[in-house]
Scaffold this motif. Structure first.
Motif, PDB file in Angstrom:
ATOM      1  N   ASN A 129      37.101  47.754  48.072  1.00 14.14           N
ATOM      2  CA  ASN A 129      37.258  46.898  46.892  1.00 14.14           C
ATOM      3  C   ASN A 129      38.673  46.346  46.798  1.00 14.14           C
ATOM      4  O   ASN A 129      38.876  45.176  46.452  1.00 14.14           O
ATOM      5  CB  ASN A 129      36.922  47.688  45.632  1.00 14.14           C
ATOM      6  CG  ASN A 129      35.426  47.785  45.392  1.00 14.14           C
ATOM      7  OD1 ASN A 129      34.644  47.083  46.030  1.00 14.14           O
ATOM      8  ND2 ASN A 129      35.020  48.652  44.487  1.00 14.14           N
ATOM      9  N   ARG A 132      39.023  43.499  49.186  1.00 10.51           N
ATOM     10  CA  ARG A 132      38.345  42.286  48.707  1.00 10.51           C
ATOM     11  C   ARG A 132      39.188  41.562  47.649  1.00 10.51           C
ATOM     12  O   ARG A 132      39.332  40.335  47.691  1.00 10.51           O
ATOM     13  CB  ARG A 132      36.981  42.652  48.109  1.00 10.51           C
ATOM     14  CG  ARG A 132      35.948  43.092  49.108  1.00 10.51           C
ATOM     15  CD  ARG A 132      35.272  41.918  49.770  1.00 10.51           C
ATOM     16  NE  ARG A 132      34.303  41.281  48.871  1.00 10.51           N
ATOM     17  CZ  ARG A 132      33.794  40.079  49.090  1.00 10.51           C
ATOM     18  NH1 ARG A 132      34.189  39.371  50.135  1.00 10.51           N
ATOM     19  NH2 ARG A 132      32.892  39.568  48.261  1.00 10.51           N
ATOM     20  N   HIS A 166      37.095  49.125  40.685  1.00 14.79           N
ATOM     21  CA  HIS A 166      36.207  47.992  40.952  1.00 14.79           C
ATOM     22  C   HIS A 166      36.524  46.770  40.097  1.00 14.79           C
ATOM     23  O   HIS A 166      35.775  45.790  40.108  1.00 14.79           O
ATOM     24  CB  HIS A 166      34.746  48.394  40.726  1.00 14.79           C
ATOM     25  CG  HIS A 166      34.460  48.807  39.311  1.00 14.79           C
ATOM     26  ND1 HIS A 166      34.697  50.068  38.842  1.00 14.79           N
ATOM     27  CD2 HIS A 166      33.964  48.105  38.264  1.00 14.79           C
ATOM     28  CE1 HIS A 166      34.365  50.133  37.579  1.00 14.79           C
ATOM     29  NE2 HIS A 166      33.919  48.965  37.195  1.00 14.79           N
ATOM     30  N   LEU A 187      33.857  43.897  41.003  1.00  9.50           N
ATOM     31  CA  LEU A 187      33.291  44.206  42.309  1.00  9.50           C
ATOM     32  C   LEU A 187      32.202  45.264  42.199  1.00  9.50           C
ATOM     33  O   LEU A 187      32.107  45.976  41.194  1.00  9.50           O
ATOM     34  CB  LEU A 187      34.398  44.695  43.249  1.00  9.50           C
ATOM     35  CG  LEU A 187      35.591  43.739  43.416  1.00  9.50           C
ATOM     36  CD1 LEU A 187      36.707  44.413  44.189  1.00  9.50           C
ATOM     37  CD2 LEU A 187      35.163  42.463  44.114  1.00  9.50           C
ATOM     38  N   ARG A 189      30.531  48.737  42.558  1.00 10.38           N
ATOM     39  CA  ARG A 189      31.151  50.060  42.431  1.00 10.38           C
ATOM     40  C   ARG A 189      30.985  50.837  43.745  1.00 10.38           C
ATOM     41  O   ARG A 189      30.273  51.841  43.816  1.00 10.38           O
ATOM     42  CB  ARG A 189      30.534  50.834  41.266  1.00 10.38           C
ATOM     43  CG  ARG A 189      30.780  50.182  39.916  1.00 10.38           C
ATOM     44  CD  ARG A 189      29.998  50.884  38.821  1.00 10.38           C
ATOM     45  NE  ARG A 189      30.198  50.248  37.541  1.00 10.38           N
ATOM     46  CZ  ARG A 189      31.021  50.681  36.595  1.00 10.38           C
ATOM     47  NH1 ARG A 189      31.723  51.770  36.797  1.00 10.38           N
ATOM     48  NH2 ARG A 189      31.141  50.037  35.453  1.00 10.38           N
ATOM     49  N   ARG A 190      31.656  50.357  44.758  1.00  7.91           N
ATOM     50  CA  ARG A 190      31.539  50.986  46.072  1.00  7.91           C
ATOM     51  C   ARG A 190      32.134  52.389  46.096  1.00  7.91           C
ATOM     52  O   ARG A 190      31.817  53.191  46.968  1.00  7.91           O
ATOM     53  CB  ARG A 190      32.233  50.119  47.128  1.00  7.91           C
ATOM     54  CG  ARG A 190      31.586  48.748  47.321  1.00  7.91           C
ATOM     55  CD  ARG A 190      32.321  47.935  48.362  1.00  7.91           C
ATOM     56  NE  ARG A 190      31.662  46.656  48.621  1.00  7.91           N
ATOM     57  CZ  ARG A 190      31.900  45.549  47.932  1.00  7.91           C
ATOM     58  NH1 ARG A 190      32.789  45.574  46.935  1.00  7.91           N
ATOM     59  NH2 ARG A 190      31.263  44.426  48.230  1.00  7.91           N
ATOM     60  N   ASP A 206      29.580  40.953  44.182  1.00  8.75           N
ATOM     61  CA  ASP A 206      30.910  40.789  43.604  1.00  8.75           C
ATOM     62  C   ASP A 206      30.977  39.423  42.919  1.00  8.75           C
ATOM     63  O   ASP A 206      30.341  38.462  43.362  1.00  8.75           O
ATOM     64  CB  ASP A 206      31.986  40.855  44.696  1.00  8.75           C
ATOM     65  CG  ASP A 206      31.937  42.158  45.482  1.00  8.75           C
ATOM     66  OD1 ASP A 206      31.629  43.197  44.873  1.00  8.75           O
ATOM     67  OD2 ASP A 206      32.200  42.138  46.695  1.00  8.75           O
TER      68      ASP A 206
END
Length: 411
Positions: A129, A132, A166, A187, A189-190, A206
């Motif tokens: 995240n 990104r 995130h 984003l 929630r990895r 995202d």
């Protein structure tokens, strides 16, 4: 990207599957080990002694003969006789204790392994995240710096402020026709293992939301060009869209295709709100744009006129550059837009009707709540108290009616 995400989630599923398989394997192995030890110990305790014993009372010897003493002895009969004399496992306190220890030990290992997997996923997801978000700001930092005097968070001395693992926020101020800009990057929630697994069944994406606070002098109206797939969600998120706007009959005249729906509180304004550049971009990026929205009823103590853009964040964030460049021209266009008296009158009429109906519903809800409280209060009274209470209420209502008649006559 999508491929990396699929590999990542597949890896997590493989790890979880292996944990389940290993846990069952360990459980079966431990069960076999304890069972073997129990049988061996029981056998040693129950094997009869071959040493002849003196029969003091001269009673008949009922002990089964040893296999060594009698070659005709059936081995199966010996084993069955041996098992009949063995105590049941439930009667053995040592076995019961070891079973409890085995179960507790297994659960602790499984719990620790789960925590380790969750921590590893949190680290990997947070890093993904962060990458990104940093990629997005690095791509568009120069554009924001060219349009605003101040970009980033002064207190933390950074362009992008991290709100959570995130969520990231970019703030910018110092531009004509704009009090300030706030871009929120939301984003997937990895970092949350459960969210990653849930995302396999209900995929999300995202996205970035850009809010631009416009001057108070900007005309009062509500408008949105919303992707049809997001219309229901937008009405739930922005209540003024649901309350005041209707689908415009000029959608085809604007020329934004079948992917979008135009909602406004004044349809005659619709052909004049979107710039030609914005119309072209909406047509070219239907998979990226969720909606474009302007409202003068934004709930904020400092400003109420807000222009908002919501975009999905593609794998290659650089393809959004034409969209990011166009938001400033769209903002200047709305600030400079002037409504004629007919449009203003129509907007005021629509809002008056909606507000009146809303206030009526609110008043009815308050009256209903008042009646419920009175009924609950009466239910707790004795018959005599209830009679006095009703008489007092009737007297109060009569006084209100008399006062209302006096006011009407005075007018």
């Amino acid at each position: 990207g999508g491929g990396n995400m699929n590999k990542y989630t597949s890896f997590l599923l493989i790890v979880i599957s292996l944990l389940v398989i290993v846990s069952h394997g360990l459980s079966d192995e431990w069960d076999d080990e304890w069972d073997d030890e129990f049988v061996d110990n029981s056998g040693k305790q129950q094997v009869p002694d071959d040493t002849p014993q003196n029969n003091v009372n001269n009673e008949p010897d009922l002990t089964p003969p040893s296999p060594k003493a009698n070659s005709d002895f059936d081995d199966d009969e010996f084993i069955n006789a041996k098992k009949q004399n063995e105590p049941l496992p439930s009667d053995n306190p040592i076995v019961q204790d070891t079973e409890v220890i085995e179960e507790n030990y297994f659960m602790e290992i499984l719990f620790i392994v789960g925590i380790v997997v969750y921590i590893i996923n949190y680290a990997i997801g947070s890093k993904k995240n962060n990458t990104r978000a940093e990629e997005w700001i690095e791509t568009y930092k120069d554009i924001f710096e060219d349009n605003f005097a101040q970009v980033g968070d002064l207190e933390e001395n950074c362009f992008l402020k991290k709100e959570s693992a995130h969520s990231y926020i970019l703030r910018a101020t110092g531009r004509d026709n704009c009090f300030g800009l706030e871009a929120t990057i939301e984003l997937i929630r990895r970092q949350d293992l459960f969210s990653v697994l849930y995302n396999l069944y209900s995929p999300s994406t995202d996205f970035v939301t850009i809010d631009m606070a416009l001057p108070h002098e900007t005309e009062s109206f509500i408008f949105s060009a919303v992707n049809r797939s997001y219309e229901k969600t937008l009405k739930g998120e922005v209540k003024e869209i649901d309350l005041y706007t209707t689908a415009s009959k000029y959608t085809e005249q604007v020329g934004i295709g079948n992917d979008y729906k135009i909602l406004s509180d004044c349809s005659i304004l619709v052909p004049h709100i979107l710039t030609d550049d914005m119309v072209d971009l909406l047509l070219n990026y239907p998979d990226v744009v969720d909606y474009v929205l302007y409202s003068d009823k934004y709930e904020n103590d400092l400003y109420t006129n807000v222009l908002r853009f919501r975009f999905k964040l593609p794998h290659d964030v650089s393809i959004m550059e034409p969209l990011i460049m166009s938001i400033f021209g769209q903002m200047d266009h709305i600030v400079n837009l002037k409504l004629h008296d007919t449009a203003k009158s129509k907007i005021q009429s629509i809002r008056y009707k909606v507000d009146k109906e809303t206030n009526k519903e609110t008043a009815e809800e308050r009256e209903e709540e008042r009646r419920k409280r009175i009924e609950e209060k009466r239910a707790k009274m004795t018959p005599e108290q209830r009679t006095k209470f009703d008489a007092k209420r009737e007297k109060k209502e009569e006084k209100k009616r008399q006062n209302y008649k006096v006011k009407v006559i005075a007018k």
